[in-house]
Each structure stands twice: as C-alpha cells, then as structure tokens.
Design an enzyme around this catalytic site. Structure first.
Site, PDB file in Angstrom:
ATOM      1  N   GLY A  22      36.057  45.234  34.998  1.00  0.00           N
ATOM      2  CA  GLY A  22      35.435  46.547  34.789  1.00  0.00           C
ATOM      3  C   GLY A  22      33.926  46.427  34.652  1.00  0.00           C
TER       4      GLY A  22
ATOM      5  CB  SER B 189      31.103  48.612  39.907  1.00  0.00           C
ATOM      6  OG  SER B 189      30.841  47.350  40.434  1.00  0.00           O
TER       7      SER B 189
ATOM      8  CB  SER C 204      39.700  44.759  42.756  1.00  0.00           C
ATOM      9  OG  SER C 204      38.659  44.971  43.649  1.00  0.00           O
TER      10      SER C 204
ATOM     11  CD  GLU D 115      33.111  38.842  41.816  1.00  0.00           C
ATOM     12  OE1 GLU D 115      32.378  39.144  40.861  1.00  0.00           O
ATOM     13  OE2 GLU D 115      33.710  39.678  42.510  1.00  0.00           O
TER      14      GLU D 115
HETATM   15  C1  FAD Z   1      36.573  45.934  48.053  1.00  0.00           C
HETATM   16  C2  FAD Z   1      35.708  46.000  46.841  1.00  0.00           C
HETATM   17  C3  FAD Z   1      36.209  45.575  45.642  1.00  0.00           C
HETATM   18  C4  FAD Z   1      35.431  45.672  44.492  1.00  0.00           C
HETATM   19  N1  FAD Z   1      35.980  45.275  43.302  1.00  0.00           N
HETATM   20  C5  FAD Z   1      35.267  45.454  42.156  1.00  0.00           C
HETATM   21  C6  FAD Z   1      35.865  45.138  40.897  1.00  0.00           C
HETATM   22  O1  FAD Z   1      37.012  44.680  40.819  1.00  0.00           O
HETATM   23  N2  FAD Z   1      35.156  45.365  39.774  1.00  0.00           N
HETATM   24  C7  FAD Z   1      33.888  45.855  39.818  1.00  0.00           C
HETATM   25  O2  FAD Z   1      33.303  46.013  38.751  1.00  0.00           O
HETATM   26  N3  FAD Z   1      33.296  46.170  40.995  1.00  0.00           N
HETATM   27  C8  FAD Z   1      33.965  45.982  42.165  1.00  0.00           C
HETATM   28  N4  FAD Z   1      33.393  46.310  43.366  1.00  0.00           N
HETATM   29  C9  FAD Z   1      32.084  46.930  43.382  1.00  0.00           C
HETATM   30  C10 FAD Z   1      30.969  46.061  43.924  1.00  0.00           C
HETATM   31  O3  FAD Z   1      30.602  45.082  43.002  1.00  0.00           O
HETATM   32  C11 FAD Z   1      29.829  47.015  44.260  1.00  0.00           C
HETATM   33  O4  FAD Z   1      30.255  47.820  45.336  1.00  0.00           O
HETATM   34  C12 FAD Z   1      28.575  46.274  44.646  1.00  0.00           C
HETATM   35  O5  FAD Z   1      28.026  45.620  43.533  1.00  0.00           O
HETATM   36  C13 FAD Z   1      27.518  47.241  45.240  1.00  0.00           C
HETATM   37  O6  FAD Z   1      27.317  48.293  44.355  1.00  0.00           O
HETATM   38  P1  FAD Z   1      27.406  49.823  44.848  1.00  0.00           P
HETATM   39  O7  FAD Z   1      28.641  49.993  45.625  1.00  0.00           O
HETATM   40  O8  FAD Z   1      27.178  50.683  43.665  1.00  0.00           O
HETATM   41  O9  FAD Z   1      26.203  49.986  45.870  1.00  0.00           O
HETATM   42  P2  FAD Z   1      24.675  50.163  45.482  1.00  0.00           P
HETATM   43  O10 FAD Z   1      24.300  49.170  44.451  1.00  0.00           O
HETATM   44  O11 FAD Z   1      24.422  51.601  45.221  1.00  0.00           O
HETATM   45  O12 FAD Z   1      23.999  49.746  46.860  1.00  0.00           O
HETATM   46  C14 FAD Z   1      23.949  50.615  47.990  1.00  0.00           C
HETATM   47  C15 FAD Z   1      23.213  49.885  49.108  1.00  0.00           C
HETATM   48  O13 FAD Z   1      21.870  49.592  48.685  1.00  0.00           O
HETATM   49  C16 FAD Z   1      21.619  48.195  48.770  1.00  0.00           C
HETATM   50  N5  FAD Z   1      20.783  47.787  47.637  1.00  0.00           N
HETATM   51  C17 FAD Z   1      20.988  48.077  46.320  1.00  0.00           C
HETATM   52  N6  FAD Z   1      20.037  47.493  45.562  1.00  0.00           N
HETATM   53  C18 FAD Z   1      19.226  46.820  46.410  1.00  0.00           C
HETATM   54  C19 FAD Z   1      18.056  46.010  46.239  1.00  0.00           C
HETATM   55  N7  FAD Z   1      17.559  45.775  45.017  1.00  0.00           N
HETATM   56  N8  FAD Z   1      17.507  45.450  47.333  1.00  0.00           N
HETATM   57  C20 FAD Z   1      18.018  45.683  48.587  1.00  0.00           C
HETATM   58  N9  FAD Z   1      19.112  46.451  48.820  1.00  0.00           N
HETATM   59  C21 FAD Z   1      19.707  47.005  47.749  1.00  0.00           C
HETATM   60  C22 FAD Z   1      22.974  47.528  48.694  1.00  0.00           C
HETATM   61  O14 FAD Z   1      22.988  46.263  49.323  1.00  0.00           O
HETATM   62  C23 FAD Z   1      23.847  48.538  49.445  1.00  0.00           C
HETATM   63  O15 FAD Z   1      23.732  48.328  50.834  1.00  0.00           O
HETATM   64  C24 FAD Z   1      34.121  46.201  44.546  1.00  0.00           C
HETATM   65  C25 FAD Z   1      33.607  46.607  45.783  1.00  0.00           C
HETATM   66  C26 FAD Z   1      34.382  46.522  46.907  1.00  0.00           C
HETATM   67  C27 FAD Z   1      33.791  46.983  48.213  1.00  0.00           C
END
Ligand code: FAD
Length: 397
Positions: free
Chosen positions: A132, A134, A166, A248
């Site tokens: 937990g 994101s 997940s 991880e």
């Molecule tokens: C299949 C899957 C399973 C997952 N499982 C888990 C889980 O079990 N537990 C959990 O806690 N999370 C989980 N996640 C979440 C995952 O960790 C986040 O999706 C990831 O950290 C990106 O965060 P966000 O989706 O909020 O995108 P954002 O952080 O909003 O990013 C959006 C876009 O902006 C880009 N970006 C953001 N900041 C920057 C920067 N500083 N410089 C350049 N580019 C940037 C990113 O690369 C991305 O392309 C999972 C995600 C997926 C897809």
C-alpha cells in the site's frame, strides 16, 4: 561472476530438478506454468496449494537467512532455482509481495516479535501480502502520501486511499505507508504500518485492466485499525519504505526475468512454425531480442551479485529500464509474428473471451515500464546517481 555451474552448483541444480520432477505433477503440472503477470487469477486456488508444497520442501524464502526459516541460498543458487523453475513450467507464485518484499524488509528492520509473528506464515504460504504505497497523488512522487493514521490507545486508526494495489483482493495483510505526523511534509512524519485487510474499515475495489483481469485495485481505509507496532521508528517509515523498494528493484526481479527465456522460446518456435521466421525483418528482430536477452541476464547478475541487504545499486535502475522496455518490445514482436490473427479474440461471446499466451504479455507488458519505478524515473536515477548529472529540481520543501 563466473556463470558456469561449479560442482556444488550442479548438485544444487539436480536437487531442484528432482524436487520439481517429483512434486510438479497432477493439478500443478496442468497449470502449464501459467499464473504470472496479467494472468494472476488463473488457477489461484491450485497455485495457493502449490505454495504449500514448495514450503514443505523448503523452497520458499530461498534468499532468506536460515535463522528465519529461509534457505540462505547464494545468488548463484537463486538463479539456478529460477532457471529450473521456469524450465519445468512451474506455476506463477502467489506470495511474491510477502516473500520478496515484506519478508526481507522485516528481516532488516523488524523487531524480533514482528519477525516471529509474520515471517513463518509468509514462508508457509498461509498469509498473503500487498503493498500500500501509491495514492492518486503519490506515485512517482511517493513522499506526497496523504493517507493518515492516528493513535487510539494501542492501535493506529487509518483513513485514506491507496491505488494500483496489486493483489489486494487476494491479500490478508497490507504494508501501508501512512502519514502519522499531521504537521509533517514530504518524506518526514511517515510510518510503515502492517494492516490486516479483512476488517470493516477496509474496502477493496478492483480496477479492470487491459488484460481484462483486475491485478490491481483501489483500497479505501475508513477507520481501519491495526496494532501500534509499526516497522521502524514512528515517523521514520520513509527509510523502511525505500528498503522495500530496493528489494522490489533488486533481487525480486530475478525470477521474473528468467521467465522471459521461456516466453522468447515460444515466440521463436511460433515464428518457425508459421513461416514468419523467413521474413528477414522478423528474423532480425528475433535475433536482436535473443542477443538482448543474453545481455540482460549478464547485466542483471552483475548488478545484483554485490548486493547484501536493502540496497539497490543505481545499476539496478539500468536493469529495470532495460528489462521493462525489452519485454514491451518482445510483446510487439509476438504480435507481429502472429500477424493479423493477433487482433482476434478467442470465443464468440465478447464477455467471456480469453487472451492467448501472446496477447496477454503484449498487453500487460505496458505496465512494466510503469510499476516499480517508471522508465522516466529510472532515467532520472541513472542520470543523477550513475552518470553524476546535476539533480532534477525538486518541488516543495
Ligand atoms: C501493474 C501495476 C501494478 C502496481 N502495483 C502497485 C502496488 O502493488 N502497490 C503500489 O503502491 N503501487 C503499485 N503500482 C503503482 C506504481 O508504483 C505507480 O504507477 C508508479 O509509481 C507511477 O506512479 P503514477 O501512476 O502515479 O504516475 P505519475 O507518478 O503520476 O507519473 C505520470 C507520468 O509522469 C512521469 N513522471 C513523474 N514524475 C516524473 C519526474 N520527476 N521526471 C520525469 N517523469 C516523471 C512518469 O514516468 C509517468 O510517465 C502499480 C502500477 C502498475 C502499473
């Protein structure tokens, strides 16, 4: 690192093989190695039973120290185990988060009481965990976590929302990063709590994915409770959270990558069978994918071989960027090998269609350049910590 088996490695390999030959039979063999990413609901109950078979044979907690019930396996032994596991087409594991992420974190940061309570059921496959971290406004920028926990006697009371969690729907417990100091900002004032999922204050809402399964979920905490016994000091959960991320991005990825060999071989066999390998461009892409797969293995082993503990060397970001991108390209190659038929779904009923073994990874691999740190974030880490470029300007304080 010498990649050839030494005599003791051959003996270990033979032991793994023998175990799998004897136990990977019946309903377990019938799964045909399925149950991996994007396929996590397939044969779940059987895979849960398989977890217990592995545990009884002493094949869970491979990398954990023996004093905590693990096998204390060396890096070479872990590689051998995963190679044999994939070769035998053993099912996708269900206890990935507990065994690969929380267990090692507790071993380094947990109290003896926490280790005694939580490690044995992870090893036995009787308690499953989810992560937990994101939230809607805290993904790449994890320090922006807003889920809060307040103390009530001996308990924490948690309120907030996590997202993309997940396997939350299959989990008994969740390790949750919460803000426990309401006045704090960014990475200060966070704590790392262990929260039972089966209670009235926790609601799990599945999110439908491209693969038509719901590997991840929204998780709502509304007055959920857990014992005050957080991992690491109160308000200093950031350090613990980063340690989990190091696992991880580090050794936990190894088994995943070794599974790619089998996937590549299936695509190669298909190209030969349907004649697409006669197309010079497809042939070249297959050769390139194979060469990159070999490079990936060597690079991963090189970057992981020096690791002992919750530290992901900056090179682990190179490995993550490389394998995530490679696997996406492999999915695209698979679709091109199949040709137009790749667009067709099996079955007449759209509500009941099944993706096949090539469509599934093609779609799911889109997620692999996001989770565990997106490609852009990995590039930032490589720029700053491998190449020594000036750090990215940070917002906030
Ligand atoms: C299949 C899957 C399973 C997952 N499982 C888990 C889980 O079990 N537990 C959990 O806690 N999370 C989980 N996640 C979440 C995952 O960790 C986040 O999706 C990831 O950290 C990106 O965060 P966000 O989706 O909020 O995108 P954002 O952080 O909003 O990013 C959006 C876009 O902006 C880009 N970006 C953001 N900041 C920057 C920067 N500083 N410089 C350049 N580019 C940037 C990113 O690369 C991305 O392309 C999972 C995600 C997926 C897809």
């Amino acid at each position: 690192m010498d990649l050839r088996d030494r005599p003791q490695d051959s003996a270990f390999r033979a032991e793994v093989r023998q175990f799998l030959e004897e136990h990977l039979v019946g309903e377990f063999a019938e799964l045909g190695g399925r149950g991996g990413s994007g396929d996590e609901t397939f044969g779940f109950d059987v895979r849960l039973r398989w977890e217990k078979v592995l545990a009884a044979g002493g094949w869970t907690g491979l990398a954990w120290p023996t004093e905590y019930g693990g096998r204390g396996a060396s890096m070479t032994e872990q590689v051998i185990f995963h190679e044999e596991y994939v070769r035998a087409a053993a099912p996708g594991r269900v206890s990935v988060m507990g065994e690969g992420l929380l267990g090692p974190t507790l071993i380094h940061y947990g109290t003896e009481a926490q280790k005694a309570r939580f490690l044995p059921p992870i090893l036995a496959g009787t308690e499953l965990w989810c992560q937990g971290y994101s939230e809607p406004d805290a993904g790449s920028d994890l320090a922006n976590v807003k889920t809060r926990a307040v103390r009530d006697g001996d308990e924490w009371v948690i309120t907030g929302q996590k997202v993309w969690t997940s396997l939350a729907h299959q989990s008994d417990w969740c390790f949750v990063v919460c803000r426990t100091d309401p006045e704090s900002r960014r990475h200060k004032g966070l704590s790392y709590l262990l929260v039972p999922m089966h209670q009235p204050g926790v609601e799990v809402r599945p999110i439908m994915q491209l693969t038509k399964t719901s590997e991840f979920n929204e998780v709502f905490f509304d007055g959920a409770r857990t014992h005050r016994d957080n991992v690491g000091a109160e308000g200093e959960g950031w350090r613990v959270a980063l340690a989990t991320l190091a696992f991880e991005r580090g050794v936990a990825l190894l088994g995943h990558q070794l599974g790619f060999v089998r996937e590549f071989q299936r695509i190669e066999a298909l190209a030969q069978a349907n004649g697409r390998s006669r197309d010079p461009v497809i042939r070249q892409r297959l050769a390139q994918a194979h060469a990159e797969l070999t490079i990936m293995r060597s690079n991963t082993l090189r970057s992981l071989s020096g690791i002992d503990g919750p530290v992901a060397p900056p090179e682990a970001s190179i490995a993550k960027l490389y394998w995530g991108s490679w696997h996406r390209r492999l999915g695209e190659l698979a679709i091109d090998v199949i040709g137009p038929a790749a667009l067709v779904l099996e079955g007449d009923d759209p509500a009941a269609y099944e993706l096949d073994e090539f469509q599934r990874p093609f779609l799911f691999s889109r997620a692999e350049t996001i989770y565990g740190g997106s490609n852009q974030i990995q590039r930032n880490i490589i720029g700053e910590r491998v190449l020594g470029l000036p750090p990215e300007p940070k917002g906030g304080t």
